[in-house]
Design an enzyme around this catalytic site. Structure first.
Site, mmCIF file in Angstrom:
data_model
loop_
_atom_site.group_PDB
_atom_site.id
_atom_site.type_symbol
_atom_site.label_atom_id
_atom_site.label_comp_id
_atom_site.label_asym_id
_atom_site.label_seq_id
_atom_site.Cartn_x
_atom_site.Cartn_y
_atom_site.Cartn_z
ATOM 1 N N LYS A 120 35.978 -15.054 -76.825
ATOM 2 C CA LYS A 120 35.414 -14.285 -77.934
ATOM 3 C C LYS A 120 34.137 -14.922 -78.463
ATOM 4 C CE LYS A 120 39.280 -11.992 -80.335
ATOM 5 N NZ LYS A 120 40.104 -11.502 -79.391
ATOM 6 N N GLU A 204 35.428 -15.290 -89.376
ATOM 7 C CA GLU A 204 34.742 -14.011 -89.604
ATOM 8 C C GLU A 204 35.020 -13.516 -91.004
ATOM 9 O OE1 GLU A 204 35.849 -11.001 -86.798
ATOM 10 O OE2 GLU A 204 34.789 -11.972 -85.145
ATOM 11 N N HIS A 239 49.391 -4.269 -83.031
ATOM 12 C CA HIS A 239 48.387 -4.350 -81.973
ATOM 13 C C HIS A 239 48.745 -3.543 -80.731
ATOM 14 C CE1 HIS A 239 46.396 -7.123 -84.575
ATOM 15 N NE2 HIS A 239 47.481 -7.871 -84.626
ATOM 16 N N ARG A 296 37.761 -3.208 -68.088
ATOM 17 C CA ARG A 296 38.691 -2.456 -67.231
ATOM 18 C C ARG A 296 38.675 -0.991 -67.650
ATOM 19 N NH1 ARG A 296 41.845 -4.783 -71.419
ATOM 20 N NH2 ARG A 296 42.682 -3.110 -72.717
HETATM 21 C C1 MV4 Z 1 39.386 -7.979 -87.517
HETATM 22 C C2 MV4 Z 1 39.919 -7.220 -88.583
HETATM 23 C C3 MV4 Z 1 39.247 -7.274 -89.789
HETATM 24 N N1 MV4 Z 1 38.143 -8.045 -89.927
HETATM 25 N N2 MV4 Z 1 38.271 -8.705 -87.704
HETATM 26 C C4 MV4 Z 1 43.042 -7.358 -84.519
HETATM 27 C C5 MV4 Z 1 43.163 -7.695 -83.065
HETATM 28 C C6 MV4 Z 1 41.887 -8.300 -82.664
HETATM 29 N N3 MV4 Z 1 41.456 -7.791 -81.400
HETATM 30 C C7 MV4 Z 1 40.934 -7.980 -83.763
HETATM 31 N N4 MV4 Z 1 41.677 -7.487 -84.881
HETATM 32 C C8 MV4 Z 1 41.127 -7.340 -86.111
HETATM 33 N N5 MV4 Z 1 39.970 -8.008 -86.325
HETATM 34 C C9 MV4 Z 1 37.686 -8.735 -88.890
HETATM 35 N N6 MV4 Z 1 36.600 -9.497 -89.062
HETATM 36 C C10 MV4 Z 1 41.081 -6.479 -88.367
HETATM 37 C C11 MV4 Z 1 41.697 -6.547 -87.134
HETATM 38 C C12 MV4 Z 1 42.895 -5.777 -86.974
HETATM 39 C C13 MV4 Z 1 42.944 -4.657 -86.147
HETATM 40 C C14 MV4 Z 1 41.850 -4.262 -85.387
HETATM 41 C C15 MV4 Z 1 41.904 -3.160 -84.587
HETATM 42 C C16 MV4 Z 1 43.067 -2.413 -84.524
HETATM 43 C C17 MV4 Z 1 44.172 -2.788 -85.244
HETATM 44 C C18 MV4 Z 1 44.121 -3.907 -86.057
HETATM 45 C C19 MV4 Z 1 45.251 -4.272 -86.800
HETATM 46 C C20 MV4 Z 1 45.195 -5.381 -87.577
HETATM 47 C C21 MV4 Z 1 44.029 -6.136 -87.671
#
Ligand code: MV4
Length: 660
Positions: A120, A204, A239, A296
């Site tokens: 990342k 972040e 997720h 993918r």
């Molecule tokens: C975040 C966020 C809020 N702010 N980043 C969750 C999995 C990972 N791939 C990134 N995720 C998140 N990153 C910042 N700066 C909230 C999430 C997140 C989320 C993102 C997409 C779909 C579902 C989610 C569920 C919880 C938290």
């Protein structure tokens, strides 16, 4: 410059995606090779393929994840390309490398592109240079807690700590204020170390109510790149995506174009080739931020296919052949609205634990230009513990979002699966909430609307109850001594009594029948008269001049009728009222589902404290910890580590300590 074209593809995957890839290959006149584990010997993807090669035992690490065996299978069958699908080896750079080294075309991006997006923090550095918007924060190499805490102050709380090697929410911690920072950092690092053997953290700004909006990109080997618009995947549970749709409701045309162009820059920054997805978080004010890039074809690609009219697997094959992209950006258009739901073998009423068993009956809604069903299972298959519990996807389209939702609701009514519990009713409860209908999509949707989701229930009104009773009578195949059922002949008429469990209530019915006419009485309902017949697996009724037809299923105790309006189930009351559940003693520790006991840290004679780990049951790649309900002593243990265990069976017995 005609080069040799791919003429045979090995699909290094299973289930619905293997079937879906083969469908396009066949249409293009390309031969297909499936691979399978022992558990999948008779699976749909094996039957769909022209040839199929055994890889090994059920465990993915000994079959679908074995690079060498898959390469050998391709060589043995003369395949010239490998499609990895999603999951398994799809984003494994070593696998892509092994394909190339063995003169096999890997239908996916380059090894370097896969590697570039594997971290990342490295990905964020590349994206920053490509002017792709990032969430404010720190993604550098220095990792001292003091520096990370300073960076958190700079962007202001709340902040999110993310493992650089992370995914699926592991190694992630929200920090609301400075006082919590040190302990949150330590916890996130521990989790990251355990999951990825890597402790590097990103800091972040935490966005509180974002949407998950991702852009489908496509690039060829000649430097051309396009975006095929976006998908909104905000509705997720731990997720795991639940519903995906395209286009993203309410997205302004200029935001769409800005996101699309940023995604194309992201892909070009790593010399991308083939199908890719750039994930963004989208703020309520239309600002968007790069999250990660998936190298993918994704599970939810069909919604993009529905709105664009393109076949993305065909595009992948074209690009892998070295041909240019079939379309330019200006020719791509969005038509209508598409929605996908993921059907999982899981029990929403039991913490979404995966479910296993034999699929006794499977009836699909009729496919059309508006309705597509991508399935990996068919009637008679078993759903086991070794793989992902997602067994099918329903995809619908409509002229607009409301029409897509209505079609999805109907399609879910018509999707009948008997034998294994699925989440179809849960999916209906999600898409029928007011919040979903109003497109109030944020990543916390299912938590925020948990009550509304739980409240959703299909009505069982008197006509449906009477129809179920009538169906129970007509489908009477069990010996009348087995069920609570009486039948008396009176001249031309016969009078029957029967009892059904419907939504946890026991109801008794009296039915007077003559030929195909039935009069049904129950409790304090007014008598209802109907005509009914069974024909070609359908149950047809006529009530007050209204004809209705149902697909139906009856097997021993279980009864089901379904049509586009709903799905109604009942259980015949058994004559002997004994439940088939074993009487369980106090202190019995039961397996929550079918699975394998991957850890059993206690032995007979051990003392345990309340909350101690007693066993870990693994099913479909998910681990379930079983903890001691109270202090006590293990008096019996019926299994050993590595054993398979059936759901409901007693694993061990604990004699609880007497209260002090
Ligand atoms: C975040 C966020 C809020 N702010 N980043 C969750 C999995 C990972 N791939 C990134 N995720 C998140 N990153 C910042 N700066 C909230 C999430 C997140 C989320 C993102 C997409 C779909 C579902 C989610 C569920 C919880 C938290």
């Amino acid at each position: 410059m005609e080069t040799t074209m791919i003429s045979k593809i090995l699909i290094a995957n299973r289930g619905e995606i293997a079937c879906r890839i083969m469908r396009t290959a066949k249409r293009l006149g390309i031969a297909t090779v499936a691979v399978y584990s022992d558990e999948d010997m008779n699976a749909l993807h094996v039957k769909t393929a022209d040839q199929a090669v055994r890889l090994g035992p059920a465990k993915a690490s000994e079959s679908y994840l074995c690079i060498d065996k898959i390469i050998q299978a391709a060589q043995a069958t003369g395949a010239d390309a490998i499609h990895p699908g999603y999951g398994f080896l799809s984003e494994n750079a070593q696998f892509a490398q092994a394909c190339i080294e063995n003169d096999l075309i890997f239908i996916g991006p380059s090894v370097d592109a896969i590697k570039a997006m594997g971290s990342k923090s490295a990905a964020k550095t590349i994206m920053q240079e490509a002017k792709v918007p990032l969430v404010p924060g720190y993604h550098g190499e220095q990792q001292s807690p003091e520096l990370l805490a300073q960076e958190a102050e700079k962007i202001a709380y709340p902040v999110l700590l993310k493992a650089a090697a992370g995914g699926g929410g592991k190694g992630m911690r929200i920090v609301w204020q400075a006082e919590e920072f040190d302990s949150a950092l330590a916890a996130a690092k521990r989790e990251a170390q355990a999951s990825f053997s890597d402790q590097i953290m990103l800091v972040e700004k935490y966005l509180t109510e974002p949407r998950h909006v991702e852009i489908q990109v496509f690039c060829d080997q000649h430097g051309n790149a396009v975006y095929l618009f976006e998908r909104d995947c905000s509705v997720q549970r731990r997720h795991q995506k639940v519903v995906e749709e395209a286009p993203a409701p309410g997205l302004k045309a200029e935001t769409r174009a800005a996101m699309g162009e940023a995604a194309v820059r992201a892909a070009q920054a790593i010399n991308y080739c083939g199908a890719g997805t750039v994930e963004f978080l989208l703020d309520s004010d239309g600002k968007f931020y790069f999250m990660e890039m998936n190298t993918r074809l994704q599970v939810e690609h069909p919604v993009t296919e529905m709105i664009t009219g393109q076949d993305l697997v065909e595009w992948q094959i074209i690009v892998a052949n070295g041909q240019p992209l079939p379309m330019e950006q200006s020719a791509l258009q969005i038509n209508g609205h598409a929605m996908e739901v993921r059907i999982y073998a899981e029990d929403p009423n039991n913490e979404f634990l995966p479910c296993t068993g034999l699929i006794k009956q499977l009836i699909h809604p009729p496919e059309s230009t508006h309705l597509r069903l991508d399935t990996g299972v068919s009637s008679g298959d078993s759903v086991g513990i070794h793989y992902d519990p997602m067994i099918a996807k329903l995809i619908v389209s409509g002229e607009n979002r409301a029409q897509a939702i209505a079609r999805m609701d109907q399609a879910l009514n018509q999707y009948v699966l008997v034998g294994v519990t699925t989440n179809t009713h849960y999916l209906q409860s999600v898409i029928n909430t007011q919040a979903f209908k109003h497109a109030q999509l944020t990543t916390d949707f299912v938590e925020r609307h948990a009550n509304a989701i739980a409240d959703y229930q299909l009505d069982y009104d008197w006509p449906e109850l009477a129809t179920l009773a009538c169906f129970a009578l007509l489908s009477e195949q069990v010996k009348s001594t087995d069920v609570w059922y009486q039948n008396t002949r009176l001249n031309h008429h016969s009078k029957s009594s029967l009892a059904l469990h419907i939504n946890e209530t026991l109801r008794t019915f009296e039915i007077i029948s003559a030929d195909d006419s039935y009069t049904i009485m129950s409790d304090n309902y007014t008598a209802l008269s109907m005509q009914a017949s069974m024909q070609n697996g359908r149950f047809n009724t006529l009530i007050n001049d209204v004809k209705t037809t149902y697909v139906c299923y009856a097997d021993g105790q279980s009864l089901l009728i379904a049509n586009s309006q709903g799905q109604w189930r009942a259980q015949r009351q058994l004559a002997n009222h004994l439940s088939d559940q074993e009487e369980q003693q106090d202190g019995a520790i039961l397996a929550p589902m079918n699975g394998s006991l991957i850890a059993l840290p206690v032995n007979s004679g051990d003392s345990v404290k309340k909350g101690d780990l007693l066993a870990i049951v693994e099913a479909m790649k998910m681990e379930h910890n079983i903890k001691a309900p109270a202090n006590g002593v293990v008096t019996e243990c019926h299994y050993q580590e590595g054993d398979l265990v059936e759901g409901g069976k007693q694993i061990m017995l604990i004699s609880p300590e007497a209260e002090a």
